[in-house]
Design a protein around this motif. Sequence first.
Motif, PDB file in Angstrom:
ATOM      1  N   PRO A 146       8.060  -4.186 -16.367  1.00  0.00           N
ATOM      2  CA  PRO A 146       7.978  -5.216 -15.317  1.00  0.00           C
ATOM      3  C   PRO A 146       7.177  -6.428 -15.764  1.00  0.00           C
ATOM      4  O   PRO A 146       7.054  -7.383 -15.020  1.00  0.00           O
ATOM      5  CB  PRO A 146       7.267  -4.493 -14.179  1.00  0.00           C
ATOM      6  CG  PRO A 146       6.450  -3.445 -14.840  1.00  0.00           C
ATOM      7  CD  PRO A 146       7.152  -3.066 -16.106  1.00  0.00           C
ATOM      8  N   LEU A 199       9.350  -3.070  -3.002  1.00  0.00           N
ATOM      9  CA  LEU A 199       8.149  -3.739  -3.491  1.00  0.00           C
ATOM     10  C   LEU A 199       8.088  -3.796  -5.000  1.00  0.00           C
ATOM     11  O   LEU A 199       7.625  -4.758  -5.599  1.00  0.00           O
ATOM     12  CB  LEU A 199       6.930  -3.003  -2.942  1.00  0.00           C
ATOM     13  CG  LEU A 199       5.626  -3.778  -3.062  1.00  0.00           C
ATOM     14  CD1 LEU A 199       5.670  -5.001  -2.163  1.00  0.00           C
ATOM     15  CD2 LEU A 199       4.451  -2.894  -2.685  1.00  0.00           C
ATOM     16  N   THR A 200       8.583  -2.727  -5.583  1.00  0.00           N
ATOM     17  CA  THR A 200       8.333  -2.581  -7.012  1.00  0.00           C
ATOM     18  C   THR A 200       8.685  -3.793  -7.839  1.00  0.00           C
ATOM     19  O   THR A 200       7.936  -4.187  -8.712  1.00  0.00           O
ATOM     20  CB  THR A 200       9.099  -1.369  -7.566  1.00  0.00           C
ATOM     21  OG1 THR A 200       8.813  -0.256  -6.765  1.00  0.00           O
ATOM     22  CG2 THR A 200       8.704  -1.111  -9.002  1.00  0.00           C
ATOM     23  N   ARG A 201       9.838  -4.331  -7.568  1.00  0.00           N
ATOM     24  CA  ARG A 201      10.238  -5.454  -8.427  1.00  0.00           C
ATOM     25  C   ARG A 201      10.462  -6.714  -7.596  1.00  0.00           C
ATOM     26  O   ARG A 201      11.211  -7.597  -7.964  1.00  0.00           O
ATOM     27  CB  ARG A 201      11.500  -5.098  -9.211  1.00  0.00           C
ATOM     28  CG  ARG A 201      11.339  -3.839 -10.054  1.00  0.00           C
ATOM     29  CD  ARG A 201      11.672  -4.003 -11.491  1.00  0.00           C
ATOM     30  NE  ARG A 201      10.925  -3.071 -12.329  1.00  0.00           N
ATOM     31  CZ  ARG A 201      11.135  -1.752 -12.402  1.00  0.00           C
ATOM     32  NH1 ARG A 201      12.070  -1.193 -11.686  1.00  0.00           N
ATOM     33  NH2 ARG A 201      10.411  -1.026 -13.202  1.00  0.00           N
ATOM     34  N   VAL A 203       8.725  -9.244  -6.967  1.00  0.00           N
ATOM     35  CA  VAL A 203       8.389 -10.541  -7.542  1.00  0.00           C
ATOM     36  C   VAL A 203       9.173 -10.742  -8.825  1.00  0.00           C
ATOM     37  O   VAL A 203       9.014  -9.985  -9.773  1.00  0.00           O
ATOM     38  CB  VAL A 203       6.889 -10.615  -7.852  1.00  0.00           C
ATOM     39  CG1 VAL A 203       6.584 -11.932  -8.562  1.00  0.00           C
ATOM     40  CG2 VAL A 203       6.084 -10.485  -6.579  1.00  0.00           C
TER      41      VAL A 203
END
Lengths: 216, 216, 216, 216
Positions: A146, A199-201, A203
């Motif tokens: 990420p 949420l994880t990715r 952004v």
Amino acid sequence: MPRPSRFPELVEAAGAEFREHGYDNATLEGISARLGILKGSVYNYVASKEELLLAVVEGPAEALLAQVDALLADSSSGVAVRLRELVRIQVRVFADHYPAAFVYLQRVGRARTPAFARFDEMDRHYLAAVESLLAEGARTGELSLPTDPRIAARAVIGMLDWMQHWFTPRGAAEDAALADELTALILGGLLAGGGVHGLTRSVPAAPRSPGAGAPG
Amino acid sequence: MPRPSRFPELVEAAGAEFREHGYDNATLEGISARLGILKGSVYNYVASKEELLLAVVEGPAEALLAQVDALLADSSSGVAVRLRELVRIQVRVFADHYPAAFVYLQRVGRARTPAFARFDEMDRHYLAAVESLLAEGARTGELSLPTDPRIAARAVIGMLDWMQHWFTPRGAAEDAALADELTALILGGLLAGGGVHGLTRSVPAAPRSPGAGAPG
Amino acid sequence: MPRPSRFPELVEAAGAEFREHGYDNATLEGISARLGILKGSVYNYVASKEELLLAVVEGPAEALLAQVDALLADSSSGVAVRLRELVRIQVRVFADHYPAAFVYLQRVGRARTPAFARFDEMDRHYLAAVESLLAEGARTGELSLPTDPRIAARAVIGMLDWMQHWFTPRGAAEDAALADELTALILGGLLAGGGVHGLTRSVPAAPRSPGAGAPG
Amino acid sequence: MPRPSRFPELVEAAGAEFREHGYDNATLEGISARLGILKGSVYNYVASKEELLLAVVEGPAEALLAQVDALLADSSSGVAVRLRELVRIQVRVFADHYPAAFVYLQRVGRARTPAFARFDEMDRHYLAAVESLLAEGARTGELSLPTDPRIAARAVIGMLDWMQHWFTPRGAAEDAALADELTALILGGLLAGGGVHGLTRSVPAAPRSPGAGAPG
DNA sequence: AATGAATGAGGCTTCATTCAT
DNA sequence: TATGAATGAAGCCTCATTCAT
């Protein structure tokens, strides 16, 4: 029958003292007292306090780097497996050379004298190794980072190096188990349900590499 | 026209000097020189070098803890969201109070005098907060921890605290983006394919809490 | 095949080291290293550092004094001739025993321990010899001293002893030539026209002997 | 009413101690005791022992060189007269700044640290000045040198510098008289009858300049 | 003759702290 | 508030010397 040199004793005493008081606060008085000799006598073994620090740290650090390098070169197993091995190695170093590791980490980025350029060098070496392993994983598709590989490497390293503040060895088996738990955390994250989560990715990760002028 | 007290200037100077040389190596001479005064004059502002360290660290640290506490208490958002906010807060602290954070972390576990019991206390407080957040996530099923919550908390904290060694502020937006990348890493891990992978949970994680007598 | 005692080697090494660093700064470590032995081993040859200094200086010094005494006693040649010989001898000593002479001169008037009363004694001896030679010349009319004989002697000795700072041996012939040039300077002075010049004796030389408590 | 700085006292104490024990053997303990302060307090005035040595020597040495330079530049009087003045100046320096002169001479050619390059520089400066004066005399025909000017200069300087070992001040008048006697000796030599004597120039003075690698 | 280790004394230097002005 | 000077404690390092092996 010649008495064996007490150099190893000295290095161990220094390691203990450095770790307990920090390098700067540790005194030759304290170190030598552990051997039952006077502070001046230390100079029969080393030329300076700094050299003592080097003696404490150098062996384990070189050994660690050698193992890490071997790991990198070994393309017979996947990246995840090798990452797991990396964590195990690191935990073993903490277990087996606690003062050395502790002292080393305390001095990272604090090299004030040329003698310790070596410290920063080793630090860069280690970072590069981890980064390259992660980048390889991203290339092969085994990993999905990420962040910039360098930042991911720093995150992993931070997690491991911070163990200086809480890790206590418990024997090879338990320590390896702990290592593997940490590996699971690194690889799988904390989120339930396989990491697929809004949420994880969320952004869009604008790739970002740390500034050259990073502190410390 | 009476000059205002130069206390804030002094604290800033001390922060800079502590961060550059480390607390032990920093000298009152160096600190006072930044204000253009002599070292003896420092005692018009503080009673000791330690008090100066406290002055540098206390404000930001208390503020951080207050924010973290508020986060914990706020049950209006999910654990993952709050974790993301925690990371953002931490990154902001590094950005806005770099010397303080750096110096604080350098002193963790190094409290030698009663005045610094406070340091360790704050440390425990922070750890407890993160641990409790993770535990809550595990309880609600939002998170799935591969380790004891305390160890997971320490891993997360390590990752964040290690930023002292590499983080350089780049402005609010970029810093927030970085924070969110790190959050993604923490939540989702590094493995491609949603974290479902043989290795990830291969080791049946024998729950394990660190020894009370953890070093440092 | 028993190695011969390495005492001479040791003395030579000590001479070299004393001359290079000065007696006080020279170390037994440095001296012994020149023989490839450890500093403790030096005590198989001498009982102290001072004794080593004595060993370096004594031989050449005694030899010099013996030659000077012989010169004084030899009434078969005139004072000027003997003075020339004195200068030649002195230059030869510098050429042949450079470290010894250098070290000796460095220690003049610096006798701190009884062992070195001998140094000052030799110094007085040498001064007395030169003074007596000059006085003899004045008595016989061969010389005409513009000063007290003792002062003239000191002037001559100063000129010679100062050679420690600039003399480098160039072989017997050249060295003798240099010696004779210096003799010419001492005997004839620098003034053109045979020394008959208003300035030369303009100051009615109030005879004057140096104070007993001369420094150093 | 501010107490006057005791720096001059300190320099004087240092001069006395250096001269009595030699620079290497003198201790900050001894120096500071003369002021009734502790050794550590000396560092309120200077940054090192070496700086103290510099403080002792620098002033008088610069003053001496300035006077000598002025003398050289003053073409209103003959070489002999200026040489006489040179000797007087030198004697006055010994009289007025005894420890400084003594200490300086003890350190000539012993500059171990960059801070003392200045010493050797001054030494060369002085030598060049005297040499140039003598050469001028030879050129104008006022002097007739039996040696290379540089060697003659060294002979003269040796005679003067050696006074450190025997000179004791007796008041301006007597000291000037002594200076003039020495001048007479330098100019006229020791030989009776105006220096015209077979021996004086018997050796055809093969001009000879000292090696660049002169010791010390 | 040589080693290796130890001693013990002392030296230079640093620095937090105090205090009269 | 600031200065300048002093304290006192401690630290690192050096080195001549001793001694068992």
